[in-house]
Design a protein around this motif. Structure first.
Motif, PDB file in Angstrom:
ATOM      1  N   LEU A  31       0.818  -1.209   0.000  1.00 41.42           N
ATOM      2  CA  LEU A  31       0.000   0.000   0.000  1.00 41.42           C
ATOM      3  C   LEU A  31       0.851   1.258   0.000  1.00 41.42           C
ATOM      4  N   THR A  32       1.950   1.235   0.745  1.00 42.26           N
ATOM      5  CA  THR A  32       2.836   2.404   0.809  1.00 42.26           C
ATOM      6  C   THR A  32       3.447   2.704  -0.552  1.00 42.26           C
ATOM      7  N   ALA A  33       3.991   1.666  -1.197  1.00 38.82           N
ATOM      8  CA  ALA A  33       4.595   1.857  -2.523  1.00 38.82           C
ATOM      9  C   ALA A  33       3.557   2.318  -3.537  1.00 38.82           C
ATOM     10  N   LEU A  34       2.346   1.755  -3.445  1.00 41.38           N
ATOM     11  CA  LEU A  34       1.269   2.138  -4.353  1.00 41.38           C
ATOM     12  C   LEU A  34       0.907   3.611  -4.184  1.00 41.38           C
ATOM     13  N   LEU A  35       0.729   4.047  -2.932  1.00 33.75           N
ATOM     14  CA  LEU A  35       0.343   5.432  -2.666  1.00 33.75           C
ATOM     15  C   LEU A  35       1.444   6.415  -3.055  1.00 33.75           C
ATOM     16  N   ILE A  36       2.682   6.070  -2.756  1.00 33.08           N
ATOM     17  CA  ILE A  36       3.796   6.954  -3.123  1.00 33.08           C
ATOM     18  C   ILE A  36       3.827   7.162  -4.634  1.00 33.08           C
ATOM     19  N   THR A  37       3.686   6.055  -5.362  1.00 31.34           N
ATOM     20  CA  THR A  37       3.744   6.122  -6.827  1.00 31.34           C
ATOM     21  C   THR A  37       2.617   6.977  -7.394  1.00 31.34           C
ATOM     22  N   ILE A  38       1.406   6.769  -6.897  1.00 29.13           N
ATOM     23  CA  ILE A  38       0.255   7.518  -7.412  1.00 29.13           C
ATOM     24  C   ILE A  38       0.335   8.994  -7.030  1.00 29.13           C
ATOM     25  N   ILE A  39       0.802   9.280  -5.808  1.00 22.46           N
ATOM     26  CA  ILE A  39       0.852  10.670  -5.338  1.00 22.46           C
ATOM     27  C   ILE A  39       1.901  11.487  -6.072  1.00 22.46           C
ATOM     28  N   ILE A  40       3.102  10.930  -6.215  1.00 23.05           N
ATOM     29  CA  ILE A  40       4.175  11.720  -6.842  1.00 23.05           C
ATOM     30  C   ILE A  40       4.245  11.498  -8.342  1.00 23.05           C
ATOM     31  N   GLY A  41       3.460  10.534  -8.866  1.00 20.28           N
ATOM     32  CA  GLY A  41       3.511  10.231 -10.291  1.00 20.28           C
ATOM     33  C   GLY A  41       3.295  11.416 -11.208  1.00 20.28           C
ATOM     34  N   PRO A  42       2.224  12.222 -11.001  1.00 21.96           N
ATOM     35  CA  PRO A  42       1.992  13.358 -11.910  1.00 21.96           C
ATOM     36  C   PRO A  42       3.148  14.353 -11.941  1.00 21.96           C
ATOM     37  N   ARG A  43       3.705  14.671 -10.777  1.00 20.50           N
ATOM     38  CA  ARG A  43       4.833  15.603 -10.748  1.00 20.50           C
ATOM     39  C   ARG A  43       6.074  14.991 -11.386  1.00 20.50           C
ATOM     40  N   PHE A  44       6.251  13.698 -11.181  1.00 22.12           N
ATOM     41  CA  PHE A  44       7.405  13.026 -11.781  1.00 22.12           C
ATOM     42  C   PHE A  44       7.304  13.035 -13.299  1.00 22.12           C
ATOM     43  N   ILE A  45       6.111  12.771 -13.827  1.00 20.37           N
ATOM     44  CA  ILE A  45       5.908  12.778 -15.276  1.00 20.37           C
ATOM     45  C   ILE A  45       6.125  14.187 -15.838  1.00 20.37           C
ATOM     46  N   SER A  46       5.646  15.193 -15.123  1.00 23.11           N
ATOM     47  CA  SER A  46       5.861  16.582 -15.550  1.00 23.11           C
ATOM     48  C   SER A  46       7.344  16.915 -15.580  1.00 23.11           C
TER      49      SER A  46
END
Length: 358
Positions: A31-46
């Motif tokens: 759950l932690t890895a999933l949430l981290i990925t989803i939360i920071i994903g948009p900024r990382f892609i940008s």
């Protein structure tokens, strides 16, 4: 770190006793890895777009021309989420966890250098195949050297369906395991040619090996199912949970139509790690089944190249790897992806069924 900080307090706060259970920490690592990925994903892609980290599309795959420029190297997002999650929930005194981290980061570094070289040269020419293969072997050799040095780990090779066939390969086990890891790494890399195509089967194989890892580290269950028991191996289930969670989070952005590609930094690290997990739980040959889709993709390339050379230029498939063959036949990309996911699930179930066929 949470395990080391909170579990010692369980004598005063009994509720914290849950941190002793691998299953509890594995779920929360996921759950932690999933949430981290989803939360920071948009900024990382940008950020990837900002630094112009776009995917190069081969001319042969003209139907993918609209994907040119899609951010790549999304495997860095997977790696960041996985490592943070493992550090939070894992027992950091467990050598097998650190070896899994070594393989993941080592193969990821090779992939990163390949991706970076492609972006710098702007012509899709990354590391040479020989250089990439060499460094993959180096990482695999280092990991296997430390693994076989562990007193609790044996160099016995287990054969599915034959409980009494367990030859000891001794030091020959190291090159054999290296082939498993490097082959798995390149199999995932070859499969990563469509949106979500590689990450889906990776999640399935990750679930399969998380179960095998947990069983291998549990003396009673391992004895009942006649699986080789490896003391301390169960802790790697936490690592597997983080890997599955980070992969699920990445699929959120990599699903068709993809917002980001994993790049070689993702495919090589995930593939090498799956191979190493198979080695850890003494289910090396099961990798051929659990990762059956990766095997099919790899065999399609081998068959295509061999047939091309034997016939003087003729092709067995319209294009290899296999998913491009079906794409050129006019099957929509989304349908190919779903059908390949279904195949990977079937392969995963077949691999798990071996537990009762001994």
């Amino acid at each position: 770190m949470l395990y080391h900080f909170l579990y010692p307090l369980s004598s005063e706060l009994p509720l914290l006793n849950v941190f002793r259970y691998i299953t509890f920490r594995s779920v929360w690592a996921l759950l932690t890895a999933l949430l981290i990925t989803i939360i920071i994903g948009p900024r990382f892609i940008s950020w990837l777009k900002k630094i112009k980290c776009g995917q190069y599309i081969q001319e042969e795959v003209s139907c993918h021309v609209q994907k040119a420029g899609t951010p790549t190297m999304g495997g860095l997002l997977i790696g960041f989420s996985l490592i943070i999650s493992v550090l939070l929930w894992g027992d950091l005194t467990n050598v097998y966890v650190w070896l899994a981290m070594l393989v993941f980061t080592g193969f990821g570094l090779v992939g990163f250098l390949d991706d970076y070289t492609k972006l710098r040269r702007k012509n899709n020419k990354g590391l040479s195949a020989r250089a990439k293969f060499f460094w993959q072997l180096v990482i695999a050799a280092i990991a296997m050297y430390f693994l076989v040095e562990e007193p609790a780990y044996s160099t016995v090779l287990s054969f599915p369906f034959f409980k009494n066939l367990q030859p000891d390969l001794s030091w020959f086990y190291i090159p054999f395991a290296m082939i498993v890891m490097v082959g798995s790494s390149n199999g995932v890399n070859l499969t990563d040619g469509m949106d979500g195509l590689a990450i889906g089967p990776t999640i399935v194989a990750g679930i399969v090996f998380s179960l095998f890892i947990y069983i291998a580290g549990h003396s009673q269950i391992a004895g009942y199912l006649q699986v080789p028991y490896v003391p301390g191996m169960g802790e790697v289930t936490v690592f597997c949970g983080a890997l599955i969670g980070a992969s699920l989070g990445f699929l959120w952005f990599n699903a068709y139509p993809a917002q980001v590609f994993m790049g070689d930094v993702g495919s090589l690290s995930l593939g090498g790690t799956l191979g190493f997990l198979a080695v850890l739980c003494k289910q090396e040959l099961i990798m051929l089944v659990a990762g059956g889709l990766f095997v099919l993709e790899s065999l399609s390339v081998i068959l295509q190249v061999g047939y091309f050379r034997m016939t003087g230029g003729k092709r067995f498939f319209r294009m290899a790897p296999l998913h491009h063959h079906f794409e050129l036949k006019g099957i929509p990309e989304s349908k190919i992806i779903i059908r390949f996911w279904i195949l990977s699930i079937l392969f995963g179930l077949m691999a798990l069924s071996v537990l009762k066929l001994r």
